[in-house]
Design a protein around this motif. Structure first.
Motif, short mmCIF file in Angstrom:
data_model
loop_
_atom_site.label_atom_id
_atom_site.label_comp_id
_atom_site.label_asym_id
_atom_site.label_seq_id
_atom_site.Cartn_x
_atom_site.Cartn_y
_atom_site.Cartn_z
N LEU A 31 28.94 -22.97 17.46
CA LEU A 31 29.43 -22.25 16.16
C LEU A 31 30.41 -23.11 15.53
O LEU A 31 30.45 -22.76 14.67
N ASP A 32 30.25 -24.15 15.55
CA ASP A 32 30.68 -25.44 14.63
C ASP A 32 32.03 -25.27 13.86
O ASP A 32 32.41 -24.85 13.36
N ASN A 44 9.63 -3.49 17.21
CA ASN A 44 9.25 -4.52 16.05
C ASN A 44 8.00 -5.16 17.51
O ASN A 44 8.71 -6.12 17.63
N GLY A 45 7.04 -5.10 16.72
CA GLY A 45 5.63 -5.36 16.68
C GLY A 45 5.60 -6.79 16.07
O GLY A 45 4.93 -7.32 16.60
N ASN A 46 6.45 -7.19 15.51
CA ASN A 46 6.25 -8.64 14.90
C ASN A 46 7.64 -9.37 14.57
O ASN A 46 7.82 -9.54 12.97
N LYS A 47 7.80 -9.72 15.83
CA LYS A 47 9.63 -9.83 15.83
C LYS A 47 9.18 -11.61 15.47
O LYS A 47 8.48 -12.16 15.87
N ARG A 48 10.41 -12.18 14.84
CA ARG A 48 9.93 -13.52 14.01
C ARG A 48 11.68 -13.65 14.45
O ARG A 48 12.85 -13.17 14.90
N SER A 49 11.40 -15.24 14.70
CA SER A 49 12.55 -15.79 15.86
C SER A 49 13.65 -16.05 14.00
O SER A 49 13.06 -15.87 13.03
N ALA A 50 14.86 -16.83 14.58
CA ALA A 50 16.27 -16.37 13.71
C ALA A 50 16.28 -17.59 12.56
O ALA A 50 15.90 -17.32 10.92
N GLU A 51 14.96 -18.71 12.33
CA GLU A 51 14.49 -20.03 11.70
C GLU A 51 13.77 -19.58 10.93
O GLU A 51 13.84 -20.13 9.76
N GLU A 52 12.96 -18.59 11.28
CA GLU A 52 12.01 -17.59 9.87
C GLU A 52 12.49 -16.51 9.40
O GLU A 52 11.97 -16.06 8.66
N LEU A 53 13.34 -16.41 9.73
CA LEU A 53 14.17 -14.84 8.73
C LEU A 53 14.44 -15.38 6.96
O LEU A 53 14.39 -16.59 6.76
N GLU A 54 14.03 -14.50 6.55
CA GLU A 54 14.03 -14.71 5.28
C GLU A 54 15.42 -14.10 5.06
O GLU A 54 15.29 -13.12 4.10
N LEU A 55 16.17 -14.56 4.96
CA LEU A 55 17.86 -14.43 5.10
C LEU A 55 17.98 -14.51 3.30
O LEU A 55 17.74 -15.08 2.66
N LEU A 68 23.13 -16.61 13.94
CA LEU A 68 21.93 -15.63 14.48
C LEU A 68 20.79 -16.04 15.87
O LEU A 68 20.56 -15.81 16.62
N LYS A 69 21.20 -18.00 15.14
CA LYS A 69 20.25 -18.64 15.72
C LYS A 69 21.27 -18.65 16.86
O LYS A 69 20.50 -18.90 19.01
N PHE A 70 21.83 -18.75 17.49
CA PHE A 70 23.31 -19.02 18.66
C PHE A 70 22.82 -17.40 19.46
O PHE A 70 22.69 -17.35 20.49
N ILE A 71 22.77 -16.92 18.59
CA ILE A 71 23.27 -15.26 18.88
C ILE A 71 21.55 -15.20 19.94
O ILE A 71 21.33 -15.09 20.91
#
Ligand SMILES: Nc1ncnc2c1ncn2[C@@H]1O[C@H](COP(=O)(O)OP(=O)(O)OP(=O)(O)O)[C@@H](O)[C@H]1O
Ligand SMILES: [Mg+2]
Length: 232
Positions: free
Chosen positions: A125-126, A221-232, A177-180
């Motif tokens: 968590l840095d 959610n049929g289109n689950k994305r990884s935290a890396e791909e989220l448009e935050l 979110l990546k850690f979660i």
């Protein structure tokens, strides 16, 4: 199902100030999944999370976890449940002001059955570089990460997060979110995240929308994305 909520009801106040914070909520949640709860302010999200976490009691209805009725347990069983099975990240961090970062996390590790490695969690968590600081010497985002470390250190079966990334910028949000996500994959932790950020819904297995104390929708959610791909 892992978590079963049947016709949960909770009101606050009376007469003109009466609020039906939970107005007949029924939900079945599976083990090891990620749930995102969205809904307007005051719609009952935190109330619902507090009930699942055993922090408050319902007026009527019931909540069972793996068949165990937590809405009708005695005090000792509730304490055990909260201590052993649930990790809570609160909307307002709830860190202990007189303890350092490391001590804040350690007190939870001390009462846990199978805690994670504290150094590893702080690193992930840095926050390891702030470990000797006190909460008031940290930014909001840093405090949020300490709060997450506190919740995760005991390696809970259920991780409940109220406004997980509310105080974070998009880079820190993504890291958290990546850690979660990693915790979910590695330990099959069931994760419930309340957020106002629609983009986070993309990483959920199921998205729950709450309105006026009721479930407005519950959609896989049929289109689950990884935290890396989220448009935050
Ligand atoms: N302890 C309390 N006493 C009186 N009313 C309360 C209490 N806790 C919650 N409420 C009321 O219940 C309703 C639901 O509150 P809750 O905190 O669950 O909303 P929320 O969806 O989490 O909102 P937010 O997004 O603003 O955090 C609100 O109208 C709130 O004012
Ligand atoms: Mg809330």
């Amino acid at each position: 199902m892992f978590i079963d909520i049947k016709d949960a009801r909770k009101h606050y106040g009376e007469g003109e100030t009466l609020v039906n914070a939970l107005d007949g909520v029924s939900l079945s949640l599976g083990e090891g999944k990620i749930y995102v709860i969205l809904g307007p302010s005051g719609s009952g999200k935190s109330t619902l999370l507090n009930m699942i976490g055993g922090l408050d009691s319902l007026d009527s209805g019931e909540i069972t976890i793996s068949g165990r009725n937590i809405s009708r347990s005695d005090k000792k069983k509730m304490t055990d449940y909260r201590r052993e099975d649930v990790g809570f990240v609160f909307q307002f961090y709830n860190l202990i002001p007189d303890l350092t970062v490391q001590e804040n996390i350690q007190v939870v590790a001390d009462i846990a059955k199978q805690p994670m490695d504290i150094e590893e969690v702080m690193k992930a968590l840095d926050i390891d570089k702030y470990k000797n600081r006190f909460p008031k010497e940290l930014s909001g985002g840093q405090q949020q990460r300490v709060a997450i470390a506190r919740a995760l250190i005991k390696n809970p079966k259920i991780l409940l997060c109220d406004e997980l990334t509310g105080a974070l910028d998009s880079k820190s949000s993504r890291n958290v979110l990546k850690f979660i996500e990693k915790v979910n994959e590695q330990f099959k932790t069931t994760i419930i995240i309340i957020t106002h950020n629609e983009a986070i819904a993309d990483m959920a297995d199921t998205v729950i929308r709450i309105k006026d104390g009721q479930v407005a929708s519950c959609t896989n959610n049929g289109n689950k994305r990884s935290a890396e791909e989220l448009e935050l």
